[in-house]
Design an enzyme around this catalytic site. Sequence first.
Site, mmCIF file in Angstrom:
data_model
loop_
_atom_site.group_PDB
_atom_site.id
_atom_site.type_symbol
_atom_site.label_atom_id
_atom_site.label_comp_id
_atom_site.label_asym_id
_atom_site.label_seq_id
_atom_site.Cartn_x
_atom_site.Cartn_y
_atom_site.Cartn_z
ATOM 1 N N GLY B 17 0.805 -1.220 0.000
ATOM 2 C CA GLY B 17 0.000 0.000 0.000
ATOM 3 C C GLY B 17 0.836 1.266 0.000
ATOM 4 C CB ALA B 18 3.632 2.450 2.112
ATOM 5 N N GLY B 19 4.070 1.741 -0.862
ATOM 6 C CA GLY B 19 4.867 1.879 -2.076
ATOM 7 C C GLY B 19 4.012 2.298 -3.259
ATOM 8 C CG PHE B 120 -10.591 -1.290 14.758
ATOM 9 C CD1 PHE B 120 -11.606 -1.934 14.088
ATOM 10 C CD2 PHE B 120 -9.281 -1.648 14.469
ATOM 11 C CE1 PHE B 120 -11.322 -2.921 13.144
ATOM 12 C CE2 PHE B 120 -8.988 -2.626 13.530
ATOM 13 C CZ PHE B 120 -10.008 -3.267 12.873
ATOM 14 C CG ASP B 223 13.635 -8.208 1.981
ATOM 15 O OD1 ASP B 223 14.187 -9.025 2.749
ATOM 16 O OD2 ASP B 223 12.823 -8.546 1.114
ATOM 17 C CD GLN B 242 -0.245 -3.980 17.264
ATOM 18 O OE1 GLN B 242 -0.656 -3.997 16.113
ATOM 19 N NE2 GLN B 242 -0.519 -2.999 18.099
ATOM 20 C CG HIS B 244 -3.659 -8.846 16.026
ATOM 21 N ND1 HIS B 244 -4.802 -9.458 16.489
ATOM 22 C CD2 HIS B 244 -4.070 -7.803 15.273
ATOM 23 C CE1 HIS B 244 -5.858 -8.802 16.019
ATOM 24 N NE2 HIS B 244 -5.441 -7.796 15.287
ATOM 25 C CG LEU B 254 -5.197 -10.520 11.460
ATOM 26 C CD1 LEU B 254 -4.741 -10.142 12.858
ATOM 27 C CD2 LEU B 254 -4.921 -9.380 10.489
ATOM 28 C CB THR B 256 -10.168 -8.275 11.618
ATOM 29 O OG1 THR B 256 -10.271 -6.880 11.929
ATOM 30 C CG2 THR B 256 -11.573 -8.836 11.494
ATOM 31 C CD GLU B 257 -8.188 -3.749 17.554
ATOM 32 O OE1 GLU B 257 -7.036 -4.178 17.708
ATOM 33 O OE2 GLU B 257 -8.478 -2.550 17.574
ATOM 34 N NE ARG B 288 -4.724 -4.412 16.720
ATOM 35 C CZ ARG B 288 -4.568 -4.288 15.414
ATOM 36 N NH1 ARG B 288 -3.357 -4.181 14.907
ATOM 37 N NH2 ARG B 288 -5.605 -4.269 14.620
ATOM 38 C CG HIS B 355 -0.429 -7.892 13.656
ATOM 39 N ND1 HIS B 355 -0.882 -8.598 12.568
ATOM 40 C CD2 HIS B 355 -1.100 -6.708 13.632
ATOM 41 C CE1 HIS B 355 -1.797 -7.877 11.923
ATOM 42 N NE2 HIS B 355 -1.928 -6.726 12.538
ATOM 43 N NE ARG B 402 -0.107 -1.305 13.081
ATOM 44 C CZ ARG B 402 -1.235 -1.978 12.815
ATOM 45 N NH1 ARG B 402 -2.395 -1.349 12.786
ATOM 46 N NH2 ARG B 402 -1.204 -3.277 12.600
#
Lengths: 238, 591
Positions: B17-19, B120, B223, B242, B244, B254, B256-257, B288, B355, B402
Amino acid sequence: MKVSIYRYNPDTDREPSMKEYEVDTQGKDLMVLDVLNLVKEQDPSMAYRRSCREGVCGSDGMNINGKNGLACITPLSEVAPGVKEGKKPLVLRPLPGLPVIRDLVVDMTMFYNQYEKVQPYLQNDTPAPAIERLQTPEDRAKLDGLYECILCACCSTSCPSFWWNPEKFLGPAALLQSYRFLADSRDEATEERLSRLDDPFSLFRCHGIMNCVSVCPKGLNPTRAIGHIRSMLLERGV
Amino acid sequence: MSIRTITFDAIVVGGGGAGMRASLQMAQSGFKTALISKVFPTRSHTVSAQGGITCAIASADPNDDWRWHMYDTVKGSDYIGDQEAIEYMCQVGPEAVFELDHMGLPFSRTEEGRIYQRPFGGQSKNFGEGGQAARTCAAADRTGHALLHTLYQQNLKNGTQFYNEWYAVDLVKDADDNVCGVIAISIETGETVFFKAKATVFATGGAGRIYSSTTNALINTGDGVGMALRAGVPVQDMEMWQFHPTGIAGAGTLVTEGCRGEGGYLINKDGERFMERYAPNAKDLASRDVVARSMMMEILDGRGDGPDGDYVYLKLDHLGEEVLHSRLPGICELSITFAQVDPVKEPIPVVPTCHYMMGGIPTNVNGQALKFSGGHEGEDQFVNGLFAVGEVACVSVHGANRLGGNSLLDLVVFGRAAGLHIEEALRQGMTQYEPSEEDLERALSRVNRWNESQDGESVSSLRKELQSTMQNHFGVFRKGDLMEEGVQKLAKLRERIANAHLEDKSQSFNTARVEALELDNLLEVAEATALAASGRTESRGAHSRYDFPDRDDENWLCHSVFDPKSKKLGKRDVNFKPKTVDTFQPKIRTY
């Protein structure tokens, strides 16, 4: 248990062959990917793709005892009777119909090209509001069963029409994506999208064989999406 | 020396997502942008994010306020999140989320047609005074998948040049430590190439695979952190991992919360809703770190279930089939596949599972990587040419813990911010630093080492040993002497890995080589984690020590900075100077 795997390394092999491995699963109902990971510990040269190991990234589509599926969410007990117990071998081959790069890794370029052809992105030239574009829950529900596709290629590579015409027939995965945008109330390019599909090959090579439906690891139904597009094309033609 | 060079304005390493948010920004404005990803982008780990993206878009609550979100995030970080960065993220967030809708992300909807938001953990209204908020924007429980595919589609539309299944090996820098680009290998052909660019953006994600049990994908091998440390770039807050609360016991997958957001809760083997004892107000929606510790206490006190008494349960059946199938369809699938339990009927066995890496390469809000200045805010120096966004970066918006739903927001806000900054810098003229032959040789030395290895231990056995060392010595609860043992084991592992063997030297799709190169990175991340964890002599957020059970604001209200050259742990000031709101002062943290 016995595992039989398609091996081919273009650097060293003149032709592909099936190689047998003996793996100790301790009688557990492992996922096929877990078994492959055990094989790789024995033989690090074994090549296959994998990432999320939970059925959402679509990396490890392969042909498992004759049926396409995701290795990471296919337990041995579901492969075929007797496989988990070691009475029958687990047989792994690359997805059919695409060129093999090495071992279980296929070249997916043709598959991705067809995906790109349907312009798989929202098209809307109306200036966007300061907030989101509103969409009713009913309109949003039309995207369920479409947006969840993970591009694993299990469907398109099980489709005889795609085997015959991988460059001209878009295949079930791309057509599912095409309908995902046709069905989106926020998309304005319906007419252009339909025009691009209105030829003898892109869509109409689908003969309703429904292999795509029977193999989709996410339980999606590309044939139904193709049917919806056919109806839209028919209505438009009238 | 002959190595093919490909030149771009900017390269992004990592297709999550960030890239992809960063590359989209730059490609949209016409800059020559390459994205290098070791997997086809939609196979990146963002795809596994489930519950949603937290942001004050005022859909569930028309009076919602980004400042409340900021308060929650600062408190969640246990006060070592940088307030200027958190302010930026929470304030810019709504714009970034609306953009995602405009790009086509299929968010779930409310009756009004707006984006659906669910509660959340750690969320409040009115600065903790107004009760539970519902601030996490969701596409059912497949938000990461929907987000990642949408961003990939937009990058296709805007002409980003993808190098898929290319593996970045190391940074190339000149004699003055300016970054010139990266060396990368085509996994398909084995070709090694120098990607040269004015801006190199690391978006390589996390490194959960340093632990044996993790929710992370197999590709999450740190990496970017590995490449940074080998290039002498420091990393920050690496002790902060973290766990989870709800990984499926055994599988690590996972859950989800959002399950607890929708009304699910945790029970021990006696069927008791134990979070009422640990967090009387927020209960199962406490932060969390708090929930994970409470679960471990239950298990350690003998109230876990199963043959080894090592898990508790997440109960969802009371929500009813309709809610579960419409709001949490993916969870129902995963639970049946990996726990053989249908949550409509039975509770899911769960256990805290590694997590998320809160630490990483320190950056400012523009994603510019920072050097260790040994001093205080304002004195930070930049690593010229290097940027980091997403999980590999430490901006720091997450501090010591987080909040759920803040990682996806982090990705899009800071991916976008770095893109905007680089765009502007390119317009004004950025320097292209030029490496010498020796600089290139240095960046190639590691891959050459593996390619020339003749014998030694296998990659998979060393990796297993590293993972169990981290699991056993640096888990949810930590202790000085146990960590010291872990540090010693890692030091020995470093020697052994330096002499390990890559048997398969072939060129085509050699995944054994990729795994060998990844092992080096796992080791770098593990060592930085170990030394930072044993160095921080307090308990804060996710870092919890038996021997130092209390938070120590006098000595440790700061970032830890690990310097790879000296292997020493330094300190860096936390930013307490938001631009438009008053500073949130540290308080005792209860839920």
